[in-house]
Design a protein around this motif. Structure first.
Motif, PDB file in Angstrom:
ATOM      1  N   ALA A 215       0.596  -1.435  -0.141  1.00  0.00           N
ATOM      2  CA  ALA A 215       0.332   0.050   0.076  1.00  0.00           C
ATOM      3  C   ALA A 215       1.017   1.149  -0.145  1.00  0.00           C
ATOM      4  N   ALA A 216       1.814   1.097   1.017  1.00  0.00           N
ATOM      5  CA  ALA A 216       2.627   2.268   1.135  1.00  0.00           C
ATOM      6  C   ALA A 216       2.824   2.401  -0.395  1.00  0.00           C
ATOM      7  N   GLY A 217       3.903   1.603  -0.775  1.00  0.00           N
ATOM      8  CA  GLY A 217       4.758   1.382  -2.338  1.00  0.00           C
ATOM      9  C   GLY A 217       3.825   1.883  -3.671  1.00  0.00           C
ATOM     10  N   ARG A 218       2.439   1.613  -3.380  1.00  0.00           N
ATOM     11  CA  ARG A 218       1.907   1.984  -4.599  1.00  0.00           C
ATOM     12  C   ARG A 218       1.345   4.004  -4.302  1.00  0.00           C
ATOM     13  N   ARG A 219       1.230   4.232  -3.299  1.00  0.00           N
ATOM     14  CA  ARG A 219       1.283   5.887  -3.351  1.00  0.00           C
ATOM     15  C   ARG A 219       2.563   6.376  -3.443  1.00  0.00           C
ATOM     16  N   CYS A 220       3.745   5.707  -3.026  1.00  0.00           N
ATOM     17  CA  CYS A 220       5.118   6.353  -3.715  1.00  0.00           C
ATOM     18  C   CYS A 220       4.901   6.367  -4.953  1.00  0.00           C
ATOM     19  N   PHE A 221       4.700   5.375  -5.638  1.00  0.00           N
ATOM     20  CA  PHE A 221       5.131   4.371  -6.659  1.00  0.00           C
ATOM     21  C   PHE A 221       3.499   5.717  -7.631  1.00  0.00           C
ATOM     22  N   ARG A 222       2.820   5.509  -6.973  1.00  0.00           N
ATOM     23  CA  ARG A 222       1.909   6.685  -8.303  1.00  0.00           C
ATOM     24  C   ARG A 222       2.298   7.954  -8.235  1.00  0.00           C
ATOM     25  N   GLN A 223       2.834   8.226  -7.070  1.00  0.00           N
ATOM     26  CA  GLN A 223       3.797  10.004  -6.974  1.00  0.00           C
ATOM     27  C   GLN A 223       4.791   9.665  -7.484  1.00  0.00           C
ATOM     28  N   SER A 224       5.728   9.118  -7.707  1.00  0.00           N
ATOM     29  CA  SER A 224       7.111   9.779  -7.907  1.00  0.00           C
ATOM     30  C   SER A 224       7.718   8.840  -9.002  1.00  0.00           C
ATOM     31  N   GLY A 225       5.901   7.828  -9.511  1.00  0.00           N
ATOM     32  CA  GLY A 225       6.829   6.592 -10.671  1.00  0.00           C
ATOM     33  C   GLY A 225       7.758   5.280  -9.987  1.00  0.00           C
ATOM     34  N   PHE A 226       8.200   4.365 -10.800  1.00  0.00           N
ATOM     35  CA  PHE A 226       8.985   3.585 -10.021  1.00  0.00           C
ATOM     36  C   PHE A 226      10.241   3.863 -10.011  1.00  0.00           C
ATOM     37  N   HIS A 227      10.827   4.185 -11.092  1.00  0.00           N
ATOM     38  CA  HIS A 227      11.924   5.071 -11.017  1.00  0.00           C
ATOM     39  C   HIS A 227      12.395   5.699 -10.003  1.00  0.00           C
ATOM     40  N   ALA A 228      11.772   7.116  -9.718  1.00  0.00           N
ATOM     41  CA  ALA A 228      12.574   7.808  -8.699  1.00  0.00           C
ATOM     42  C   ALA A 228      11.558   8.076  -7.532  1.00  0.00           C
ATOM     43  N   ALA A 229      11.010   6.649  -7.462  1.00  0.00           N
ATOM     44  CA  ALA A 229      10.910   5.800  -5.987  1.00  0.00           C
ATOM     45  C   ALA A 229      11.509   5.544  -5.059  1.00  0.00           C
ATOM     46  N   SER A 230      12.391   5.928  -4.094  1.00  0.00           N
ATOM     47  CA  SER A 230      13.734   5.684  -3.271  1.00  0.00           C
ATOM     48  C   SER A 230      12.919   4.400  -1.944  1.00  0.00           C
ATOM     49  N   MET A 231      13.372   3.265  -2.426  1.00  0.00           N
ATOM     50  CA  MET A 231      13.877   2.619  -1.182  1.00  0.00           C
ATOM     51  C   MET A 231      12.766   3.452   0.796  1.00  0.00           C
ATOM     52  N   ALA A 232      13.979   4.668   0.440  1.00  0.00           N
ATOM     53  CA  ALA A 232      14.362   5.411   2.094  1.00  0.00           C
ATOM     54  C   ALA A 232      12.439   5.994   2.045  1.00  0.00           C
ATOM     55  N   GLN A 233      11.885   6.201   0.836  1.00  0.00           N
ATOM     56  CA  GLN A 233      10.707   7.114   0.668  1.00  0.00           C
ATOM     57  C   GLN A 233       9.653   5.795   1.176  1.00  0.00           C
ATOM     58  N   LEU A 234       9.759   4.900   0.331  1.00  0.00           N
ATOM     59  CA  LEU A 234       9.058   3.618   0.294  1.00  0.00           C
ATOM     60  C   LEU A 234       9.208   3.862   2.089  1.00  0.00           C
ATOM     61  N   ALA A 235       9.649   3.642   2.954  1.00  0.00           N
ATOM     62  CA  ALA A 235       9.934   3.027   4.442  1.00  0.00           C
ATOM     63  C   ALA A 235       9.365   4.832   4.829  1.00  0.00           C
ATOM     64  N   ALA A 236       9.464   5.530   5.024  1.00  0.00           N
ATOM     65  CA  ALA A 236       8.859   6.601   5.228  1.00  0.00           C
ATOM     66  C   ALA A 236       7.138   6.593   5.085  1.00  0.00           C
ATOM     67  N   GLU A 237       6.445   6.274   3.857  1.00  0.00           N
ATOM     68  CA  GLU A 237       5.427   6.198   3.951  1.00  0.00           C
ATOM     69  C   GLU A 237       4.771   5.401   4.334  1.00  0.00           C
ATOM     70  N   ALA A 238       5.718   3.988   4.583  1.00  0.00           N
ATOM     71  CA  ALA A 238       5.356   2.956   5.975  1.00  0.00           C
ATOM     72  C   ALA A 238       5.360   2.963   7.065  1.00  0.00           C
ATOM     73  N   GLN A 239       6.226   4.074   6.807  1.00  0.00           N
ATOM     74  CA  GLN A 239       6.606   3.975   8.960  1.00  0.00           C
ATOM     75  C   GLN A 239       7.378   2.807   9.028  1.00  0.00           C
ATOM     76  N   LEU A 240       8.225   2.788   8.529  1.00  0.00           N
ATOM     77  CA  LEU A 240       9.035   1.438   9.080  1.00  0.00           C
ATOM     78  C   LEU A 240      10.998   2.032   8.543  1.00  0.00           C
ATOM     79  N   SER A 241      11.575   0.829   9.047  1.00  0.00           N
ATOM     80  CA  SER A 241      12.629   1.052   7.986  1.00  0.00           C
ATOM     81  C   SER A 241      12.843   0.872   7.235  1.00  0.00           C
ATOM     82  N   VAL A 242      14.685   0.938   6.190  1.00  0.00           N
ATOM     83  CA  VAL A 242      14.925   0.388   4.859  1.00  0.00           C
ATOM     84  C   VAL A 242      14.571  -1.427   5.745  1.00  0.00           C
ATOM     85  N   GLY A 243      15.658  -1.279   6.236  1.00  0.00           N
ATOM     86  CA  GLY A 243      16.465  -3.060   6.874  1.00  0.00           C
ATOM     87  C   GLY A 243      14.876  -3.677   7.023  1.00  0.00           C
TER      88      GLY A 243
END
Length: 192
Positions: free
Chosen positions: A21-49
């Motif tokens: 769900a967090a990925g869907r929001r990030c990918f819609r906002q930034s695209g797959f290519h531009a969305a970073s794992m850090a951005q996705l982690a922040a959106e999911a309220q998790l660490s990248v690890g």
């Protein structure tokens, strides 16, 4: 052999769902290519690890997301008769607008990323196979070659319509419906 813990499996699945769900929001906002794992982690309220505990890479997240979208589409295809296609095309019906937008992002990413291009090819194969099964169900008199040709034309019409949803419709849906019915009749007539 140890048994899996159902509660643990449910938590694992729930966390994957949250990441998707967090990925869907990030990918819609930034695209797959531009969305970073850090951005996705922040959106999911998790660490990248923590995300890497559930998905080995961003491509794995994309793959799971695509699989879920395609699974939904396959279920819809199974339940839809080929005779319904003209109505769906004429009124530009989308099963899910967000899924449509995400699949456009997937298509763009596939031009840069061979892993995503493979995902697209696999998704297309699944959809094409199911559509062929539907046509065979609805038109058992047709040869496999004719079915494949008809499904290819239907795919072009359907995918073209998905892209056309980005622009205002320039002809009346009623008129388009008549034209699509004529195409449908031509495609699924009994072979000579």
């Amino acid at each position: 052999m140890s048994r899996a813990n159902p509660a643990r499996e449910a938590r694992h699945r729930q966390r994957q769902d949250e990441i998707i769900a967090a990925g869907r929001r990030c990918f819609r906002q930034s695209g797959f290519h531009a969305a970073s794992m850090a951005q996705l982690a922040a959106e999911a309220q998790l660490s990248v690890g923590q995300i890497y505990r559930y998905f080995v890479s961003k491509d794995a997240i994309i793959e799971e997301m695509v699989k879920r979208i395609i699974d939904t589409r396959l279920q819809h295809i199974k339940e839809t008769a080929t005779a319904d296609l003209p109505r769906l095309l004429a009124w530009r019906h989308a099963l899910n607008e967000e899924d449509e937008a995400l699949m456009r992002e997937v298509a763009a990413e596939a031009t840069r990323n061979p892993v995503v291009a493979r995902m697209m090819a696999e998704a297309d194969n699944r959809m094409f196979t199911q559509a062929c099964q539907n046509v065979k169900r609805d038109h058992p008199e047709m040869s496999d070659e004719a079915i494949r040709a008809c499904v290819e034309v239907m795919a072009v019409l359907t995918e073209g319509t998905a892209w056309r949803r980005l622009t205002p419709q320039k002809a009346s849906a009623d008129r388009l419906y008549t034209l699509y019915q004529q195409i449908n009749t031509l495609l699924f007539r009994t072979e000579d």
